[in-house]
Design a protein around this motif. Structure first.
Motif, PDB file in Angstrom:
ATOM      1  N   ILE A   1      38.369  39.474  42.054  1.00 45.79           N
ATOM      2  CA  ILE A   1      37.444  40.453  41.485  1.00 45.79           C
ATOM      3  C   ILE A   1      36.417  39.720  40.632  1.00 45.79           C
ATOM      4  O   ILE A   1      36.777  38.859  39.825  1.00 45.79           O
TER       5      ILE A   1
ATOM      6  N   THR B   1      37.603  46.959  33.227  1.00 45.71           N
ATOM      7  CA  THR B   1      36.762  46.875  34.425  1.00 45.71           C
ATOM      8  C   THR B   1      37.543  46.307  35.599  1.00 45.71           C
ATOM      9  O   THR B   1      37.396  46.766  36.738  1.00 45.71           O
TER      10      THR B   1
ATOM     11  N   LYS C   1      38.008  48.184  39.159  1.00 45.20           N
ATOM     12  CA  LYS C   1      37.566  47.562  40.403  1.00 45.20           C
ATOM     13  C   LYS C   1      38.723  47.390  41.382  1.00 45.20           C
ATOM     14  O   LYS C   1      38.566  47.549  42.596  1.00 45.20           O
ATOM     15  N   HIS C   2      39.895  47.065  40.855  1.00 43.66           N
ATOM     16  CA  HIS C   2      41.054  46.898  41.735  1.00 43.66           C
ATOM     17  C   HIS C   2      41.430  48.236  42.379  1.00 43.66           C
ATOM     18  O   HIS C   2      41.773  48.279  43.580  1.00 43.66           O
ATOM     19  N   LYS C   3      41.354  49.315  41.639  1.00 47.51           N
ATOM     20  CA  LYS C   3      41.710  50.635  42.166  1.00 47.51           C
ATOM     21  C   LYS C   3      40.814  51.045  43.325  1.00 47.51           C
ATOM     22  O   LYS C   3      41.257  51.720  44.262  1.00 47.51           O
ATOM     23  N   ILE C   4      39.539  50.658  43.272  1.00 51.59           N
ATOM     24  CA  ILE C   4      38.602  51.059  44.321  1.00 51.59           C
ATOM     25  C   ILE C   4      38.340  49.925  45.318  1.00 51.59           C
ATOM     26  O   ILE C   4      37.415  49.999  46.128  1.00 51.59           O
ATOM     27  N   SER C   5      39.160  48.867  45.230  1.00 52.95           N
ATOM     28  CA  SER C   5      39.055  47.711  46.145  1.00 52.95           C
ATOM     29  C   SER C   5      37.671  47.062  46.103  1.00 52.95           C
ATOM     30  O   SER C   5      37.135  46.634  47.131  1.00 52.95           O
ATOM     31  N   ASP C   6      37.097  47.001  44.900  1.00 51.02           N
ATOM     32  CA  ASP C   6      35.806  46.327  44.708  1.00 51.02           C
ATOM     33  C   ASP C   6      36.088  44.847  44.472  1.00 51.02           C
ATOM     34  O   ASP C   6      36.174  44.379  43.336  1.00 51.02           O
ATOM     35  N   THR C   7      36.243  44.116  45.562  1.00 56.55           N
ATOM     36  CA  THR C   7      36.604  42.701  45.501  1.00 56.55           C
ATOM     37  C   THR C   7      35.541  41.856  46.197  1.00 56.55           C
ATOM     38  O   THR C   7      34.610  42.387  46.816  1.00 56.55           O
ATOM     39  N   VAL C   8      35.670  40.543  46.082  1.00 58.18           N
ATOM     40  CA  VAL C   8      34.709  39.630  46.701  1.00 58.18           C
ATOM     41  C   VAL C   8      35.419  38.730  47.701  1.00 58.18           C
ATOM     42  O   VAL C   8      36.645  38.601  47.687  1.00 58.18           O
ATOM     43  N   ASP C   9      34.633  38.105  48.566  1.00 57.33           N
ATOM     44  CA  ASP C   9      35.169  37.195  49.566  1.00 57.33           C
ATOM     45  C   ASP C   9      35.524  35.872  48.897  1.00 57.33           C
ATOM     46  O   ASP C   9      34.653  35.182  48.369  1.00 57.33           O
TER      47      ASP C   9
END
Length: 229
Positions: free
Chosen positions: A105, A202, A206-214
């Protein structure tokens, strides 16, 4: 329960924190942070992140009777900030996420810094020192981003439309030189480094909505190209 390691290395402050979505509201280092379990940090002017970061992570996990295998994700402060500090933090987190096969994240450093503001004001302007009379800055109203991150050369007119329309809390490592420049007592000035503590809420969101990066392709948000000297 999701358990997230937060890593902040964008300034002289080498900071790590544990976040969980299974915690209640708490005051941590005077900040109202709902999801911070514990933290370790050291603000040394020597930029010793390379020597301390993994020691801090190991100590933080051990004193909470955890191992890296218990982590569900790792969050990193993406920048802007110190080129070397960001590079160390991001490289370390990428290596851990890849080895553990867990999400990575990224959290904007100035967004996290703005969350340190506990003073009543109409606006929060987070600013990091970028040498000479330049800062990296973002403007917020509460948690709403009004002006995105950019490099600003400070002068008497900087942020004038916000200064004229309400009270401001200026927060960060670039605050002192701006306070000396404008000398306006109507506003509030808080000199502070970014910390992993204010990344926690934050990171959980972000983890709850799977807002992650490559993990393979992510690069720090340097904002400007590195120049030696």
């Amino acid at each position: 329960m999701a358990l997230i390691l937060c890593v902040e290395t964008s300034s002289t402050n080498c900071s790590v924190a544990l976040a969980s979505d299974d915690t209640s509201n708490a005051t941590v280092n005077s900040f109202q942070i709902a999801h911070c379990i514990d933290f370790i940090e050291d603000n040394s002017s020597s930029y010793s992140h390379g020597e301390r970061l993994h020691v801090f992570i190991d100590d933080l996990l051990k004193r909470n009777q955890l191992t890296v295998q218990d982590l569900d994700a790792i969050a990193v402060s993406e920048g802007p900030g110190s080129y070397t500090g960001l590079r160390i933090g991001v490289a370390s987190v990428k290596g851990m996420c890849y080895a553990l096969d867990i999400p990575m994240i990224a959290i904007n450093t100035l967004e996290s810094l703005s969350l340190q503001n506990t003073l009543p004001s109409d606006y929060t302007i987070a600013m990091l020192d970028a040498r000479r009379m330049e800062v990296y800055a973002s403007v917020y109203q509460g948690k709403e981003l009004l002006e995105t991150t950019k490099a600003v050369i400070l002068d008497e007119d900087s942020f004038s439309r916000f200064r004229e329309s309400g009270t401001i809390t200026f927060i960060g490592t670039g605050v002192e030189k701006f306070e000396d420049l404008i000398k306006e007592p109507a506003h509030q000035y808080v000199t502070s480094n970014p910390t992993a503590i204010t990344m926690c809420d934050t990171a959980v969101l972000k983890h709850k909505i799977s807002d992650t990066v490559d993990v393979a392709y992510f690069e720090p948000f340097y904002l400007k190209e590195f120049k030696a000297g």
